[in-house]
Design a protein around this motif. Structure first.
Motif, PDB file in Angstrom:
ATOM      1  N   GLU A 139       0.817  -1.213   0.000  1.00 28.72           N
ATOM      2  CA  GLU A 139       0.000   0.000   0.000  1.00 28.72           C
ATOM      3  C   GLU A 139       0.851   1.264   0.000  1.00 28.72           C
ATOM      4  OE1 GLU A 139      -2.544  -0.344   3.393  1.00 28.72           O
ATOM      5  OE2 GLU A 139      -3.712  -1.969   2.497  1.00 28.72           O
ATOM      6  N   LEU A 140       2.122   1.113   0.381  1.00 30.02           N
ATOM      7  CA  LEU A 140       3.002   2.277   0.479  1.00 30.02           C
ATOM      8  C   LEU A 140       4.223   2.081  -0.416  1.00 30.02           C
ATOM      9  CD1 LEU A 140       3.097   2.643   4.383  1.00 30.02           C
ATOM     10  CD2 LEU A 140       1.696   3.963   2.804  1.00 30.02           C
ATOM     11  N   SER A 141       4.736   3.191  -0.916  1.00 32.85           N
ATOM     12  CA  SER A 141       5.992   3.127  -1.676  1.00 32.85           C
ATOM     13  C   SER A 141       7.147   2.966  -0.689  1.00 32.85           C
ATOM     14  CB  SER A 141       6.179   4.409  -2.485  1.00 32.85           C
ATOM     15  OG  SER A 141       6.444   5.493  -1.597  1.00 32.85           O
ATOM     16  N   LEU A 142       8.302   2.623  -1.217  1.00 39.95           N
ATOM     17  CA  LEU A 142       9.479   2.487  -0.358  1.00 39.95           C
ATOM     18  C   LEU A 142       9.825   3.819   0.300  1.00 39.95           C
ATOM     19  CD1 LEU A 142      11.194   0.146   0.487  1.00 39.95           C
ATOM     20  CD2 LEU A 142      12.777   0.664  -1.358  1.00 39.95           C
ATOM     21  N   SER A 143       9.616   4.907  -0.401  1.00 34.25           N
ATOM     22  CA  SER A 143       9.863   6.241   0.173  1.00 34.25           C
ATOM     23  C   SER A 143       8.933   6.497   1.350  1.00 34.25           C
ATOM     24  CB  SER A 143       9.633   7.336  -0.866  1.00 34.25           C
ATOM     25  OG  SER A 143      10.538   7.200  -1.920  1.00 34.25           O
ATOM     26  N   GLU A 144       7.656   6.127   1.188  1.00 33.94           N
ATOM     27  CA  GLU A 144       6.690   6.318   2.271  1.00 33.94           C
ATOM     28  C   GLU A 144       7.015   5.441   3.471  1.00 33.94           C
ATOM     29  OE1 GLU A 144       2.618   7.471  -0.139  1.00 33.94           O
ATOM     30  OE2 GLU A 144       3.366   5.413  -0.290  1.00 33.94           O
TER      31      GLU A 144
END
Length: 186
Positions: A139-144
C-alpha cells in the motif's frame, strides 16, 4: 498481582495466554505484551499449572527483575516499531531510559549479556520486520515506508534491509508477490 511472561510479543500471544488463564478459571484484569495483571495472588498449585501450560505454548513466567527488564525493553521496542511506526522524537537510548527509568548503559549491557545481541540490533530487526510487513501489504511506496519508519533515506532503509535479510526490498517484494495467489485462483 502482576505476572511477567517471556516471549509474549504479539496480539495472538495475548489471546493464547488469555485462553490458558481461562482454562485455569483465572480472570485477568489486563493483558499487555509481556505482562498480565490478575485480581488475586496465585496458589502454588495454580502457578505450577499455569507455568506448565504457558511452557507448552512457548512462553515462560519470569520471576527475576533482570529478565523482566529485558522483556520490558523488547515490549517497548515492539510497541514503538509496530504500533507507533518507529516514530521517535529522541534517540532510542533516551526513549528507553525515560520509559523504563534505568540507565541506558546498564540496560544495554544487561540486554547484550542475556540476549547475545544489542538493543540496537533488536530495534533494527524489528524495524526490518515492519518493513517486510508493509512491503507485503503493497500500500506504500518504499519512500513512504522509509519516512514512516524514521529512516533518513530510502538508501539507508535499503542498505539496512539487505544487510539483515540478504535481499533488496524490491527483490523481497517480488519473491513474496510470486508466492501469493489471488482468491479466485485458490
Amino acid at each position: 498481582m502482576k505476572l511477567y511472561i517471556k516471549n509474549m510479543v504479539c496480539n495472538r500471544c495475548k489471546m493464547a495466554v488469555k485462553t490458558e488463564l481461562e482454562k485455569l478459571h483465572l480472570q485477568p484484569v489486563s493483558i499487555e505484551l509481556g505482562e498480565v495483571e490478575l485480581e488475586r495472588e496465585l496458589t502454588p498449585g495454580e502457578k505450577e499449572e499455569l507455568e506448565a501450560g504457558l511452557n507448552e505454548l512457548g512462553f515462560e513466567l519470569i520471576d527475576d527483575k533482570k529478565s523482566r527488564l529485558i522483556e520490558n525493553i523488547k515490549k517497548q521496542i515492539i510497541q514503538l516499531v509496530h504500533q507507533q511506526d518507529g516514530e521517535l522524537k529522541v534517540n532510542l537510548s533516551d526513549y528507553l531510559s525515560g520509559l523504563l527509568h534505568h540507565d541506558y548503559n546498564y540496560m544495554s549491557n544487561l540486554f547484550s549479556e542475556v540476549e547475545g545481541s544489542t538493543i540496537e540490533k533488536y530495534f533494527i530487526h524489528q524495524k526490518i520486520e515492519r518493513v517486510k510487513e508493509l512491503l507485503v501489504y503493497d500500500e506504500l511506496s518504499l519512500s513512504e515506508i522509509a519516512f514512516r519508519l524514521n529512516y533518513s533515506s530510502v538508501a539507508h532503509l535499503s542498505n539496512q534491509f539487505k544487510k539483515v535479510t540478504g535481499f533488496t526490498p524490491s527483490h523481497f517484494k517480488n519473491i513474496r508477490a510470486g508466492k501469493r495467489k489471488p482468491l479466485d485462483m485458490v
